[in-house]
Enzyme design. Structure first.
Site, PDB file in Angstrom:
ATOM      1  N   SER A  43       0.838  -1.254  -0.025  1.00 26.37           N
ATOM      2  CA  SER A  43       0.069   0.013   0.275  1.00 26.37           C
ATOM      3  C   SER A  43       0.947   1.132   0.106  1.00 26.37           C
ATOM      4  O   SER A  43       1.791   1.547   0.849  1.00 26.37           O
ATOM      5  CB  SER A  43      -0.688  -0.059   1.313  1.00 26.37           C
ATOM      6  OG  SER A  43      -1.226   1.205   1.560  1.00 26.37           O
ATOM      7  N   MET A  98     -12.539   3.804  -0.223  1.00 31.30           N
ATOM      8  CA  MET A  98     -13.143   3.891   1.375  1.00 31.30           C
ATOM      9  C   MET A  98     -13.622   5.082   1.145  1.00 31.30           C
ATOM     10  O   MET A  98     -13.360   6.326   1.802  1.00 31.30           O
ATOM     11  CB  MET A  98     -11.857   3.746   2.464  1.00 31.30           C
ATOM     12  CG  MET A  98     -11.302   2.526   2.499  1.00 31.30           C
ATOM     13  SD  MET A  98      -9.851   2.429   3.640  1.00 31.30           S
ATOM     14  CE  MET A  98      -8.537   2.738   2.186  1.00 31.30           C
ATOM     15  N   HIS A 105      -1.193  -1.070  -4.201  1.00 29.16           N
ATOM     16  CA  HIS A 105      -2.603  -0.852  -3.502  1.00 29.16           C
ATOM     17  C   HIS A 105      -2.933   0.485  -3.452  1.00 29.16           C
ATOM     18  O   HIS A 105      -1.824   1.170  -2.569  1.00 29.16           O
ATOM     19  CB  HIS A 105      -2.361  -1.950  -2.268  1.00 29.16           C
ATOM     20  CG  HIS A 105      -3.897  -1.833  -1.402  1.00 29.16           C
ATOM     21  ND1 HIS A 105      -4.855  -2.700  -1.756  1.00 29.16           N
ATOM     22  CD2 HIS A 105      -4.197  -1.173  -0.261  1.00 29.16           C
ATOM     23  CE1 HIS A 105      -6.041  -2.404  -0.892  1.00 29.16           C
ATOM     24  NE2 HIS A 105      -5.552  -1.441  -0.041  1.00 29.16           N
ATOM     25  N   HIS A 148      -8.515   0.686  -3.669  1.00 27.78           N
ATOM     26  CA  HIS A 148      -9.474   0.255  -2.465  1.00 27.78           C
ATOM     27  C   HIS A 148     -10.296   1.621  -2.458  1.00 27.78           C
ATOM     28  O   HIS A 148      -9.663   2.768  -1.742  1.00 27.78           O
ATOM     29  CB  HIS A 148      -8.620  -0.300  -1.472  1.00 27.78           C
ATOM     30  CG  HIS A 148      -9.105  -0.380  -0.200  1.00 27.78           C
ATOM     31  ND1 HIS A 148      -8.920  -0.657   0.902  1.00 27.78           N
ATOM     32  CD2 HIS A 148     -10.428  -0.388   0.116  1.00 27.78           C
ATOM     33  CE1 HIS A 148      -9.391  -0.870   1.936  1.00 27.78           C
ATOM     34  NE2 HIS A 148     -10.807  -0.602   1.601  1.00 27.78           N
ATOM     35  N   MET A 185     -11.028  -6.651   5.326  1.00 33.72           N
ATOM     36  CA  MET A 185     -10.285  -5.815   5.979  1.00 33.72           C
ATOM     37  C   MET A 185      -9.894  -6.369   7.542  1.00 33.72           C
ATOM     38  O   MET A 185     -10.493  -6.910   8.279  1.00 33.72           O
ATOM     39  CB  MET A 185     -11.089  -4.532   6.607  1.00 33.72           C
ATOM     40  CG  MET A 185     -11.349  -3.534   5.604  1.00 33.72           C
ATOM     41  SD  MET A 185      -9.685  -3.149   4.307  1.00 33.72           S
ATOM     42  CE  MET A 185      -8.873  -2.365   5.686  1.00 33.72           C
ATOM     43  N   ASP A 241      -5.040   3.324  -1.538  1.00 33.84           N
ATOM     44  CA  ASP A 241      -5.790   3.732  -0.485  1.00 33.84           C
ATOM     45  C   ASP A 241      -6.581   4.715  -0.402  1.00 33.84           C
ATOM     46  O   ASP A 241      -5.915   5.806  -0.121  1.00 33.84           O
ATOM     47  CB  ASP A 241      -5.187   3.337   0.877  1.00 33.84           C
ATOM     48  CG  ASP A 241      -5.123   1.934   1.159  1.00 33.84           C
ATOM     49  OD1 ASP A 241      -6.198   1.075   0.914  1.00 33.84           O
ATOM     50  OD2 ASP A 241      -3.855   1.603   1.600  1.00 33.84           O
ATOM     51  N   GLY A 259       1.424  -2.446   4.238  1.00 30.06           N
ATOM     52  CA  GLY A 259       1.866  -0.834   3.876  1.00 30.06           C
ATOM     53  C   GLY A 259       3.176  -0.753   4.632  1.00 30.06           C
ATOM     54  O   GLY A 259       4.309  -0.923   4.084  1.00 30.06           O
ATOM     55  N   SER A 260       2.985  -0.541   5.977  1.00 31.52           N
ATOM     56  CA  SER A 260       4.128  -0.327   6.791  1.00 31.52           C
ATOM     57  C   SER A 260       5.287  -1.534   6.771  1.00 31.52           C
ATOM     58  O   SER A 260       6.353  -1.345   6.847  1.00 31.52           O
ATOM     59  CB  SER A 260       3.787  -0.188   8.469  1.00 31.52           C
ATOM     60  OG  SER A 260       2.438  -0.033   8.590  1.00 31.52           O
ATOM     61  N   GLY A 311      -2.996   3.227   8.488  1.00 26.80           N
ATOM     62  CA  GLY A 311      -1.891   2.246   8.441  1.00 26.80           C
ATOM     63  C   GLY A 311      -1.360   1.968   9.674  1.00 26.80           C
ATOM     64  O   GLY A 311      -1.627   2.853  10.543  1.00 26.80           O
ATOM     65  N   MET A 324      -9.355   7.514   0.453  1.00 20.79           N
ATOM     66  CA  MET A 324     -10.201   7.910   1.657  1.00 20.79           C
ATOM     67  C   MET A 324     -10.897   9.211   1.444  1.00 20.79           C
ATOM     68  O   MET A 324     -10.008  10.161   0.967  1.00 20.79           O
ATOM     69  CB  MET A 324      -9.274   7.643   3.100  1.00 20.79           C
ATOM     70  CG  MET A 324      -8.637   6.383   3.349  1.00 20.79           C
ATOM     71  SD  MET A 324      -7.690   6.523   4.697  1.00 20.79           S
ATOM     72  CE  MET A 324      -6.809   5.057   4.659  1.00 20.79           C
ATOM     73  N   ASP A 383      -6.200  -7.037   4.246  1.00 17.94           N
ATOM     74  CA  ASP A 383      -5.569  -5.613   4.320  1.00 17.94           C
ATOM     75  C   ASP A 383      -5.629  -5.326   5.781  1.00 17.94           C
ATOM     76  O   ASP A 383      -6.711  -5.158   6.316  1.00 17.94           O
ATOM     77  CB  ASP A 383      -6.740  -4.903   3.409  1.00 17.94           C
ATOM     78  CG  ASP A 383      -6.161  -3.517   3.391  1.00 17.94           C
ATOM     79  OD1 ASP A 383      -4.962  -3.270   3.910  1.00 17.94           O
ATOM     80  OD2 ASP A 383      -6.663  -2.653   2.693  1.00 17.94           O
ATOM     81  N   GLY A 384      -4.236  -5.067   6.396  1.00 20.56           N
ATOM     82  CA  GLY A 384      -4.180  -4.362   7.396  1.00 20.56           C
ATOM     83  C   GLY A 384      -3.602  -5.186   8.582  1.00 20.56           C
ATOM     84  O   GLY A 384      -3.972  -6.390   8.888  1.00 20.56           O
ATOM     85  N   GLY A 385      -2.203  -4.595   8.947  1.00 20.82           N
ATOM     86  CA  GLY A 385      -1.638  -5.275  10.024  1.00 20.82           C
ATOM     87  C   GLY A 385      -0.859  -6.182   9.786  1.00 20.82           C
ATOM     88  O   GLY A 385      -0.474  -7.292  10.557  1.00 20.82           O
TER      89      GLY A 385
END
Ligand code: DX5
Ligand code: ZN
Length: 216
Positions: free
Chosen positions: A8, A68, A33, A66, A137, A35, A198-199, A144, A37, A176-178
């Site tokens: 991401s 949002m 990816h 994506h 999700m 994001d 992402g991170s 992120g 928003m 997606d996420g973490g």
């Protein structure tokens, strides 16, 4: 299953988005990816179709957008013209069959996503409608760097089981996420094959090695 890594760009330096996607391609990413928003469906505002258009010439990788946003139907044409290859819309925001028809009319791929508190069976009609991918999700959307919600693993399993049951065992399931190098194995074992990170990717000392390790 073919595991695909979708870093991401939310975690990248927004002053250098072009360089970020060039680097992702060199380092072996499979998708970019994006994001998006809107400050309504989720509190933060990130970027829109104009930024997607700006990065388009910098990579051949598919742009996985994506959305949002509330009223995603008002943005599909802009993202399609900007060069999106795949658009993911939240089931919480729209009528999936109508949105899928709209996305298809631009000859690009379509996908549906559920928030952590939305039951995974809300994705089943999207699968029946011919989704090219579905997304779960594993954090609350908006930021992120959050912690992976463990309950997501059961949801991934339930969606993969449904895909098998309806004769689409190889459907792309994105999460997606973490996601980290530590928990990615569980995510893949549960049945996901498209990994957003992402991170983990942008904070890596060696981005290529991290992307390789995320593949499991
Ligand atoms: C969250 C976004 C995610 C996020 C993932 O709202 O949809 O794609 O960028 O970031 P990490 O991998 O840092 O959790
Ligand atoms: Zn995302």
């Amino acid at each position: 299953m073919n595991i695909k890594i979708a870093p991401s760009i939310l975690a990248s330096d927004f002053a250098r988005l072009g360089e970020a996607v060039e680097r992702l391609e060199k380092c072996g990413a499979d998708l970019v990816h994006c994001d998006v928003m809107d400050g309504n469906f989720v509190p933060p505002v990130t970027f829109g179709a104009q930024a997607v258009k700006a990065i388009r010439p910098h990579t051949k990788l598919p742009l996985d957008c994506h959305l949002m946003v509330l009223h995603p139907e008002t943005h599909i044409e802009d993202f399609a013209s900007a060069g999106a290859d795949l658009i993911t819309v939240h089931v919480e925001t729209c009528n999936i069959p109508a949105l899928f028809k709209q996305i298809e009319s631009f000859h690009i791929k379509k996908s549906a996503v559920v928030n952590p508190e939305t039951p995974e069976n809300r994705l089943f009609p999207a699968i029946d409608e011919g989704a090219d991918m579905v997304l779960l999700m594993s954090v609350h959307p908006g930021w992120g760097g959050q912690k992976f919600i463990q309950e997501s693993l059961k949801k991934i399993e339930a969606v993969r089981n449904y895909c098998v049951k309806v004769g689409k065992p190889d459907l792309d399931i994105e999460v997606d996420g973490g996601i980290t190098e530590e928990n990615v194995k569980d995510v893949i074992a549960a049945g996901a094959n498209v990994i957003v990170a992402g991170s983990t990717v942008f904070r890596a000392k060696d981005m290529a090695a991290t992307i390789r390790r995320l593949r499991g």
